[in-house]
Write a protein that holds these residues in place. Structure first.
Motif, short mmCIF file in Angstrom:
data_model
loop_
_atom_site.label_atom_id
_atom_site.label_comp_id
_atom_site.label_asym_id
_atom_site.label_seq_id
_atom_site.Cartn_x
_atom_site.Cartn_y
_atom_site.Cartn_z
N ASP A 117 0.82 -1.21 0.00
CA ASP A 117 0.00 0.00 0.00
C ASP A 117 0.85 1.26 0.00
N GLU A 118 2.09 1.14 0.45
CA GLU A 118 2.96 2.32 0.57
C GLU A 118 3.98 2.42 -0.56
N LEU A 119 4.09 1.39 -1.39
CA LEU A 119 5.13 1.37 -2.41
C LEU A 119 4.60 1.81 -3.77
N GLU A 120 5.38 2.63 -4.44
CA GLU A 120 5.06 3.00 -5.81
C GLU A 120 5.56 1.91 -6.76
N GLU A 121 5.14 2.00 -8.01
CA GLU A 121 5.59 1.05 -9.03
C GLU A 121 7.11 1.05 -9.09
N GLY A 122 7.71 -0.13 -9.11
CA GLY A 122 9.16 -0.21 -9.17
C GLY A 122 9.68 -1.55 -8.73
N ARG B 256 8.60 -2.90 -5.23
CA ARG B 256 7.20 -3.35 -5.20
C ARG B 256 7.06 -4.72 -5.87
#
Length: 395
Positions: free
Chosen positions: A57-62, A65
């Motif tokens: 929920d806290e991680l952006e695409e990358g 993640r």
């Protein structure tokens, strides 16, 4: 990346490793974190699912993640969540396994018929050819050590290996794998080679380059230097089996022999084998390997047969012997590998990783160097391959 987020990721991976030995392939991060996880009661799989979901929920695409998606999938498997084997593989590695039609193998067998003429079934002829270039068990360790030295020279020219890196070679028996690179941190690896099964000269070359230079060891020590020491990316200090990181790593290692053996360095490596008294025609051996390569998808079919279709072991063994052209001993070894908790879903990483990495590199050494030194994602490999899954996995 927020240091607290990275620490939660490391903790999650180490906690999962408490449940299944071998899930953590390597860890050379903060020792106090590993000690703290080891001192705690093992977290229940459902707790780890919740921890992974909160982190997602806290991680952006990358890259990070992608890793946590794999860990969340594996935690769900441990927690007994419903789902198919294909769902498990796709969740862990980002590629969905599909059944390869036997027409693919038939076409490969037709090419091999011309390369391995003679009497008897093709599988027997292939086995006889391998036996003709077999390395005596007592010479395996010495020959591998010599190959390592030659391969290190080429890899140093390509990527500039860090000072102080190196490998320790150990001969073992009765393991579910043929060879294993255990990265120890501080630029060192332990390379274990299983001599339970016979080994041909071309297998020895391929296996050594896969595990050492420019394969697994080279990747790990280069990433420790560039990503951990130079850039402070502590997430790279944890190497986890059921994650996209492994598919990229196996792609690098499967492509590594091709990068050396099909280049000018191939002659020097073949000379090492000749010095051991093995009459290896490297060009012919590479042609046999290229023709046989599509049959590697029979391993993935075998996994789907076992884990999705409920096939019996003897049926899967016969399938591998027929379509993968395996000896009974090797087929039994593969089945054992497919039933290990750490490798039942891992089998896809070899073939899919190779095809995707080959498309990404496209024959350019600089792009291979990027695989060894950067956080390349499975999505990056898919994009280089045209945006789809490996094309050899079905018809």
């Amino acid at each position: 990346m927020d240091g607290a987020v990275v620490e939660r990721y490391l903790r999650l991976g180490l906690q999962l490793g408490r449940h299944v030995d071998g899930i953590v392939d390597a860890y050379f991060g903060p020792p106090e974190l590993a000690a703290a996880v080891e001192a705690e009661p093992a977290a229940e799989p459902r707790e780890l699912v919740s921890s992974a979901e909160a982190l997602l929920d806290e991680l952006e695409e990358g890259w990070l993640r992608d890793q946590v998606v794999g860990l969340r999938t594996y935690a769900g498997v441990l927690a007994g969540e419903p789902g198919s084997y294909a769902d498990e593989v796709e969740g862990c590695y980002g590629i969905r396994p599909v059944f390869t039609h036997e027409d693919v193998f038939t076409a490969a067998h037709e090419q091999l018929e011309a390369l391995l003429p003679g009497d008897g079934p093709l599988g027997e002829r292939h086995a006889r050819w391998e036996q003709s270039i077999r390395v005596p068990t007592e010479q395996i360790e010495r020959t591998i050590a010599a190959v390592i030295e030659e391969a290190r020279v080429w890899t140093r020219r390509l990527v500039g290996l860090p000072d102080g890196e190196g490998v320790d070679l150990e001969i073992v028996r009765d393991e579910p794998w043929l060879a294993f690179c255990s990265y120890l941190g501080d630029l060192r690896s332990r390379i274990e080679v299983n001599v339970t099964l016979p080994m041909s000269a071309i297998e020895l070359l391929v296996l050594t380059l896969h595990e050492t230079y420019p394969g697994h060891h080279a990747e790990r020590c280069c990433k420790e230097r560039v990503l951990v020491r130079d850039r402070g990316l502590l997430e790279e200090t944890l190497v986890l089996v059921p994650t996209p990181q492994s598919l990229v790593s196996e792609g690098i290692a499967k492509l590594a022999p091709e990068m050396l053996l099909e280049a000018d360095s191939g002659a020097a490596l073949a000379a090492v084998v000749h010095d051991a008294g093995i009459d290896l025609d490297l060009a012919h051996a590479l042609a046999v390997g290229r023709a046989l390569e599509p049959c590697g998808w029979a391993d993935v079919n075998a996994a789907l047969m076992l884990h999705e279709d409920g096939a019996r072991e003897r049926e899967v063994q016969a399938y591998l012997e027929r379509w993968g052209l395996m000896t009974p001993e090797l087929a039994a070894h593969v089945i054992r590998f497919l039933q290990e908790p750490t490798s039942r879903s891992y089998i896809l990483t070899y073939k899919a990783g190779l095809e995707l990495s080959r498309a990404y590199v496209a024959g350019e050494p600089e792009r291979f160097r990027r695989l060894l030194t950067e956080q390349v994602r499975v999505g990056d490999l898919l994009e280089a391959g045209g945006g789809g899954a490996p094309t050899s996995s079905g018809v």
